[in-house]
Design a protein around this motif. Sequence first.
Motif, mmCIF file in Angstrom:
data_model
loop_
_atom_site.group_PDB
_atom_site.id
_atom_site.type_symbol
_atom_site.label_atom_id
_atom_site.label_comp_id
_atom_site.label_asym_id
_atom_site.label_seq_id
_atom_site.Cartn_x
_atom_site.Cartn_y
_atom_site.Cartn_z
ATOM 1 N N LEU A 3 0.839 -1.188 0.000
ATOM 2 C CA LEU A 3 0.000 0.000 0.000
ATOM 3 C C LEU A 3 0.878 1.244 0.000
ATOM 4 C CD1 LEU A 3 -2.675 -1.074 2.643
ATOM 5 C CD2 LEU A 3 -3.087 -0.753 0.204
ATOM 6 N N PRO A 4 0.385 2.349 -0.555
ATOM 7 C CA PRO A 4 1.184 3.573 -0.607
ATOM 8 C C PRO A 4 1.155 4.399 0.674
ATOM 9 C CG PRO A 4 -0.887 3.907 -1.747
ATOM 10 C CD PRO A 4 -0.859 2.466 -1.341
ATOM 11 N N VAL A 5 0.468 3.901 1.706
ATOM 12 C CA VAL A 5 0.384 4.606 2.993
ATOM 13 C C VAL A 5 0.581 3.600 4.120
ATOM 14 C CG1 VAL A 5 -1.158 6.460 2.247
ATOM 15 C CG2 VAL A 5 -2.129 4.302 3.023
ATOM 16 N N THR A 333 -6.123 8.786 -4.713
ATOM 17 C CA THR A 333 -7.313 8.353 -5.433
ATOM 18 C C THR A 333 -7.834 7.084 -4.785
ATOM 19 O OG1 THR A 333 -6.625 9.315 -7.533
ATOM 20 C CG2 THR A 333 -8.155 7.469 -7.650
ATOM 21 N N VAL A 334 -9.147 7.013 -4.620
ATOM 22 C CA VAL A 334 -9.798 5.870 -3.989
ATOM 23 C C VAL A 334 -10.876 5.328 -4.918
ATOM 24 C CG1 VAL A 334 -11.278 5.139 -2.079
ATOM 25 C CG2 VAL A 334 -9.378 6.695 -1.646
ATOM 26 N N VAL A 335 -10.930 4.004 -5.070
ATOM 27 C CA VAL A 335 -12.006 3.329 -5.789
ATOM 28 C C VAL A 335 -12.506 2.197 -4.903
ATOM 29 C CG1 VAL A 335 -12.670 2.020 -7.840
ATOM 30 C CG2 VAL A 335 -10.991 3.872 -8.037
ATOM 31 N N MET A 336 -13.831 2.064 -4.759
ATOM 32 C CA MET A 336 -14.393 1.038 -3.894
ATOM 33 C C MET A 336 -15.443 0.210 -4.617
ATOM 34 S SD MET A 336 -14.759 3.162 -0.308
ATOM 35 C CE MET A 336 -14.743 4.831 -0.972
ATOM 36 N N ASP A 337 -15.338 -1.109 -4.495
ATOM 37 C CA ASP A 337 -16.360 -2.050 -4.940
ATOM 38 C C ASP A 337 -17.143 -2.441 -3.688
ATOM 39 O OD1 ASP A 337 -17.766 -4.480 -5.478
ATOM 40 O OD2 ASP A 337 -16.432 -4.894 -7.175
ATOM 41 N N LEU A 345 -6.517 2.024 -3.682
ATOM 42 C CA LEU A 345 -5.885 3.278 -3.294
ATOM 43 C C LEU A 345 -4.644 3.526 -4.148
ATOM 44 C CD1 LEU A 345 -5.809 5.598 -1.157
ATOM 45 C CD2 LEU A 345 -4.401 4.076 0.251
ATOM 46 N N ALA A 346 -4.504 4.751 -4.650
ATOM 47 C CA ALA A 346 -3.316 5.157 -5.394
ATOM 48 C C ALA A 346 -2.824 6.485 -4.850
ATOM 49 C CB ALA A 346 -3.611 5.285 -6.883
ATOM 50 N N HIS A 353 -0.092 6.668 -11.310
ATOM 51 C CA HIS A 353 -0.013 5.496 -10.432
ATOM 52 C C HIS A 353 -1.171 4.539 -10.680
ATOM 53 C CE1 HIS A 353 3.112 7.437 -7.974
ATOM 54 N NE2 HIS A 353 2.406 8.529 -8.111
ATOM 55 N N ASP A 354 -0.938 3.254 -10.414
ATOM 56 C CA ASP A 354 -1.996 2.254 -10.387
ATOM 57 C C ASP A 354 -2.498 2.090 -8.958
ATOM 58 O OD1 ASP A 354 -1.801 1.669 -13.138
ATOM 59 O OD2 ASP A 354 -0.127 0.302 -12.766
ATOM 60 N N LEU A 355 -3.635 1.401 -8.811
ATOM 61 C CA LEU A 355 -4.229 1.210 -7.491
ATOM 62 C C LEU A 355 -3.733 -0.066 -6.834
ATOM 63 C CD1 LEU A 355 -6.300 3.190 -8.964
ATOM 64 C CD2 LEU A 355 -7.992 2.286 -7.369
#
Length: 360
Positions: A3-5, A333-337, A345-346, A353-355
Amino acid sequence: MTLPVPYVDVHGTPGECGFAYGEAAREQIATNLDLYAARFSAVGLSPAATRNAGDRFRAETSTRFPRIAEMLDATAEGAGVTPGDIYALNARTELIYGSTPDDGCTVLGALGTHTATGHTLIAQNWDWHPDQRGAMLLLSTTDERGHRIVTLTEAGMLAKAGLNSAGLGICVNMLTTDQDGVRGAAVPYHVVLRAALDETTLGRALKAVVPSPRNASLNLLIGQSGPGGGELIDLELVPGVAGWLHPENGVLAHANHLETSLGVRDLANDFGGSTLFRSARARRLLIAAAEPGKLTEDDLVAVLRDHQSYPNAICRHVDEQDAYAERSETVYTVVMDLDERRFGLAEGPPCEHDLDWVSA
């Protein structure tokens, strides 16, 4: 898992979760407190004044959302800081932004009826000062009832964009109106976000956040997986009043200005900016992507990478003409299913960046 964080995963009662969070993120919380101490000072707030304001927000939070207050108090204890400082941090929007809108953040949503997988999807670019990147983390909490929340947040806060184990998720961006700062007792903007994620149904989340006493305006895109493609609603939450938008052609998008008729003055009139086209453009791009088939996560990411009006675009980059303190870019950037409980998360502008993904 990459993860990036930093990733903080805690379990137990609200107090146990908060204390473990404060201990694990002590360094990031100290960094975040330093960042906001400078921002508070820049608008004329001394450390004592911000702490006193935090104490007032603490009192209202304890009355309205006692479990959240218990967790925040314990976070302060675990981090070795005063509760007033933690509550001031959670109320940074209320304390700093009485008049100047943050012209950034774009949120998106798509019903399962219009996605390739049949899953409800939500996503956003979170735009803020690039210095903030070093004070962010991904927080996972599982309480004593087994309710899990995964949320990107600023260290010392309990929520921003997030997803829970009931398939309920939120994305958020700021609004600015003439009603901000005019009311007395209130709970912080970021406590309202946590209150939504604490609930297990969309209806209960709406009951928690719509009547919440607020002193700052915000926009909340909230959705939940379920039969018939799930459900989405966008809430414009202004102190004392709320407006709401429903999906059109299966999608929702929102930026940083009001789109409902609430009878208040939107301060976007004083500043203009890219918000005036970002949400309309995002909706148009989503609908166009849905026409030949069904939307995918990649389609949502493509919208979040859009560079129309670069650098002041949906995919926000630093504008070198801005003063350093006023600079903004897409920090994450956040994408949620919501059906699969997947959180992507990117770091940085998403064009670069990719997620990476984690499950809730």
